[in-house]
Write an enzyme that holds these catalytic residues in place. Structure first.
Site, mmCIF file in Angstrom:
data_model
loop_
_atom_site.group_PDB
_atom_site.id
_atom_site.type_symbol
_atom_site.label_atom_id
_atom_site.label_comp_id
_atom_site.label_asym_id
_atom_site.label_seq_id
_atom_site.Cartn_x
_atom_site.Cartn_y
_atom_site.Cartn_z
ATOM 1 N N ASN A 12 0.807 -1.231 0.000
ATOM 2 C CA ASN A 12 0.000 0.000 0.000
ATOM 3 C C ASN A 12 0.837 1.276 0.000
ATOM 4 O OD1 ASN A 12 -2.616 -1.292 -0.009
ATOM 5 N ND2 ASN A 12 -2.147 -1.914 2.092
ATOM 6 N N TYR A 24 0.075 10.019 6.463
ATOM 7 C CA TYR A 24 1.326 9.684 5.766
ATOM 8 C C TYR A 24 1.954 10.866 5.007
ATOM 9 C CZ TYR A 24 -0.184 4.970 6.912
ATOM 10 O OH TYR A 24 -0.576 3.851 7.588
ATOM 11 N N ASN A 75 10.631 -0.456 5.121
ATOM 12 C CA ASN A 75 9.322 -0.145 5.683
ATOM 13 C C ASN A 75 8.413 -1.267 5.205
ATOM 14 O OD1 ASN A 75 6.810 0.654 6.406
ATOM 15 N ND2 ASN A 75 7.026 2.779 5.698
ATOM 16 N N HIS A 101 9.155 3.516 9.846
ATOM 17 C CA HIS A 101 7.698 3.727 9.734
ATOM 18 C C HIS A 101 7.446 5.223 9.632
ATOM 19 C CE1 HIS A 101 7.012 -0.415 10.453
ATOM 20 N NE2 HIS A 101 7.834 -0.350 11.484
HETATM 21 O O1 CA2 Z 1 3.814 4.149 9.247
HETATM 22 C C1 CA2 Z 1 4.215 3.343 8.426
HETATM 23 O O2 CA2 Z 1 5.105 3.602 7.612
HETATM 24 C C2 CA2 Z 1 3.544 1.978 8.320
HETATM 25 O O3 CA2 Z 1 4.563 1.007 8.038
HETATM 26 C C3 CA2 Z 1 2.569 2.073 7.162
HETATM 27 C C4 CA2 Z 1 1.707 0.826 6.983
HETATM 28 C C5 CA2 Z 1 1.053 0.425 8.295
HETATM 29 O O4 CA2 Z 1 0.355 -0.806 8.146
HETATM 30 C C6 CA2 Z 1 2.088 0.268 9.406
HETATM 31 O O5 CA2 Z 1 1.416 -0.065 10.603
HETATM 32 C C7 CA2 Z 1 2.849 1.569 9.609
HETATM 33 C C8 CA2 Z 1 0.594 1.082 5.964
HETATM 34 C C9 CA2 Z 1 1.097 1.548 4.658
HETATM 35 C C10 CA2 Z 1 -0.042 2.141 3.922
HETATM 36 O O6 CA2 Z 1 0.463 3.208 3.176
HETATM 37 C C11 CA2 Z 1 -0.419 4.120 2.697
HETATM 38 C C12 CA2 Z 1 0.120 5.300 2.288
HETATM 39 C C13 CA2 Z 1 -0.703 6.292 1.835
HETATM 40 C C14 CA2 Z 1 -2.061 6.079 1.742
HETATM 41 C C15 CA2 Z 1 -2.594 4.879 2.148
HETATM 42 C C16 CA2 Z 1 -1.764 3.882 2.614
#
Ligand code: CA2
Length: 148
Positions: A12, A24, A75, A101
């Protein structure tokens, strides 16, 4: 210094800058890649910047890193909290591993507080936004220079 850092991104994260900017931020993966390349270059290091939604692909890249990379910055996205397979792959890599993260996983849901990857990571950066990748490059450069 010479060598390549693998910067691996899990599921994602291709949506970075396109959805949920309140969590994000507004930068895209392409923006983060460009910033990582330039930061690594300042240390004489190269970057291979990769993103996949597939667990097996991330594992294959970690295996490639065993031959090609001086360090791995990862990540793992949600695989952070679920993937013993990614942990096992990282345990076969001999150089420094940094876990990044973008969000502060400790300020979010309880399930985000546990990371399998942290059992291998030499350092963990969370909650610094996309700057976390650049901080991880700084750390890797220091660790790599200490071993050369
Ligand atoms: O904070 C982070 O970088 C995470 O690794 C991001 C993951 C999440 O499951 C972890 O707990 C923390 C999720 C990635 C989703 O990335 C997106 C980015 C923009 C919009 C939607 C999703």
């Amino acid at each position: 210094m010479t060598g390549t850092i693998y910067v691996l991104n899990g599921p994602n994260l291709n949506l970075l800058g396109k959805r949920q900017p309140e969590i994000y931020g507004h930068e895209t993966m392409a923006d983060v890649e460009a910033a990582c390349l330039s930061q690594a270059e300042s240390y004489g290091l190269a970057v291979r910047f990769l993103q996949s939604n597939a667990e097996h692909q991330l594992i294959d890249w970690i295996h490639e890193a065993r031959e090609d990379a001086v360090a791995v910055i990862i990540n793992p996205g949600a695989y952070t909290h679920t993937s013993i397979a990614i942990l096992d792959a990282l345990n076969t890599f001999e150089g420094p591993v940094m876990e990044v993260h973008i969000s502060n996983v400790h300020k979010r849901e309880e399930f985000r507080r546990h990371s399998y990857v942290s059992l291998r990571a030499d350092g963990v950066i969370a909650g610094c936004g996309t700057q976390g990748y650049l901080l991880a490059i700084d750390r890797v450069a220091k660790l790599v220079s200490a071993t050369n």
